[in-house]
Design a protein around this motif. Sequence first.
Motif, PDB file in Angstrom:
ATOM      1  N   TYR A   9      29.437  21.331   2.671  1.00 29.69           N
ATOM      2  CA  TYR A   9      30.496  20.483   2.100  1.00 29.69           C
ATOM      3  C   TYR A   9      31.809  20.739   2.808  1.00 29.69           C
ATOM      4  N   PRO A  10      32.596  19.756   3.184  1.00 32.88           N
ATOM      5  CA  PRO A  10      32.459  18.328   2.898  1.00 32.88           C
ATOM      6  C   PRO A  10      31.651  17.552   3.942  1.00 32.88           C
ATOM      7  N   ASN A  11      31.098  18.222   4.935  1.00 33.42           N
ATOM      8  CA  ASN A  11      30.302  17.551   5.981  1.00 33.42           C
ATOM      9  C   ASN A  11      28.830  17.560   5.582  1.00 33.42           C
ATOM     10  N   VAL A  12      28.522  16.951   4.445  1.00 37.68           N
ATOM     11  CA  VAL A  12      27.183  17.051   3.869  1.00 37.68           C
ATOM     12  C   VAL A  12      26.103  16.340   4.671  1.00 37.68           C
ATOM     13  N   SER A  13      26.480  15.532   5.627  1.00 39.91           N
ATOM     14  CA  SER A  13      25.467  14.890   6.476  1.00 39.91           C
ATOM     15  C   SER A  13      24.707  15.949   7.288  1.00 39.91           C
ATOM     16  N   ARG A  14      25.278  17.149   7.412  1.00 42.33           N
ATOM     17  CA  ARG A  14      24.624  18.259   8.144  1.00 42.33           C
ATOM     18  C   ARG A  14      23.619  19.010   7.274  1.00 42.33           C
ATOM     19  N   CYS A  15      23.588  18.747   5.966  1.00 40.63           N
ATOM     20  CA  CYS A  15      22.679  19.470   5.062  1.00 40.63           C
ATOM     21  C   CYS A  15      21.240  19.047   5.336  1.00 40.63           C
ATOM     22  N   ARG A  16      20.394  19.989   5.637  1.00 36.05           N
ATOM     23  CA  ARG A  16      19.005  19.663   5.970  1.00 36.05           C
ATOM     24  C   ARG A  16      18.166  19.344   4.728  1.00 36.05           C
ATOM     25  N   HIS A  17      18.698  19.635   3.521  1.00 34.14           N
ATOM     26  CA  HIS A  17      17.956  19.357   2.290  1.00 34.14           C
ATOM     27  C   HIS A  17      18.277  17.973   1.713  1.00 34.14           C
ATOM     28  N   GLY A  18      19.370  17.389   2.192  1.00 38.40           N
ATOM     29  CA  GLY A  18      19.744  16.038   1.761  1.00 38.40           C
ATOM     30  C   GLY A  18      19.832  15.904   0.252  1.00 38.40           C
ATOM     31  N   ALA A  19      19.212  14.848  -0.274  1.00 39.92           N
ATOM     32  CA  ALA A  19      19.259  14.556  -1.707  1.00 39.92           C
ATOM     33  C   ALA A  19      18.555  15.623  -2.542  1.00 39.92           C
ATOM     34  N   HIS A  20      17.735  16.477  -1.914  1.00 42.20           N
ATOM     35  CA  HIS A  20      17.005  17.515  -2.636  1.00 42.20           C
ATOM     36  C   HIS A  20      17.757  18.846  -2.660  1.00 42.20           C
ATOM     37  N   CYS A  21      18.956  18.872  -2.126  1.00 46.38           N
ATOM     38  CA  CYS A  21      19.749  20.103  -2.085  1.00 46.38           C
ATOM     39  C   CYS A  21      20.070  20.568  -3.505  1.00 46.38           C
ATOM     40  N   ALA A  22      19.988  21.869  -3.715  1.00 43.77           N
ATOM     41  CA  ALA A  22      20.280  22.446  -5.037  1.00 43.77           C
ATOM     42  C   ALA A  22      21.778  22.566  -5.287  1.00 43.77           C
ATOM     43  N   PHE A  23      22.580  22.290  -4.265  1.00 45.97           N
ATOM     44  CA  PHE A  23      24.030  22.431  -4.390  1.00 45.97           C
ATOM     45  C   PHE A  23      24.714  21.075  -4.305  1.00 45.97           C
ATOM     46  N   ALA A  24      25.936  21.013  -4.807  1.00 44.40           N
ATOM     47  CA  ALA A  24      26.676  19.752  -4.892  1.00 44.40           C
ATOM     48  C   ALA A  24      27.141  19.268  -3.527  1.00 44.40           C
TER      49      ALA A  24
END
Length: 138
Positions: A9-24
């Motif tokens: 966050y705030p660059n959440v496009s880098r999150c490899r879990h996407g919509a399944h991420c356990a974090f906001a």
Amino acid sequence: QKQRFCATYPNVSRCRHGAHCAFAHSRQEVTAPLLSPEEEAAVPEALTVEFFTEKFKTMWCPIGAQHDWQACMYAHTYQDVRRPPALGYGHQLCPYWNKKETSLAYAQRCPLGPRCPFAHGAKEQLYHPNYFRTLVCR
């Protein structure tokens, strides 16, 4: 219920879990209380006396990424956190508060626990509405 932001966050496009991420991935997803974005960013106009006496270090940090804890407006450890003054404690230091044994549980540091009418430690005293900015710096 998401209590903290994703480390990306705030660059959440880098999150490899996407919509399944356990974090906001947004402020709206965080269920824990948050400061305003201006307070978090330490915008001078947001850092009012009311902010320091009522909010500063009274909420646990939701920021998932590494950051400067000293500059952060949220609490990170039990030595860093303070109770909100709205709970009704005063600015005088607690005669029972054990400030040396920081590894003890909160209830073991004062027999009255969080309902104690006295300040538990320097932060609770220094930022109490009846004490804040009452002393001249040397």
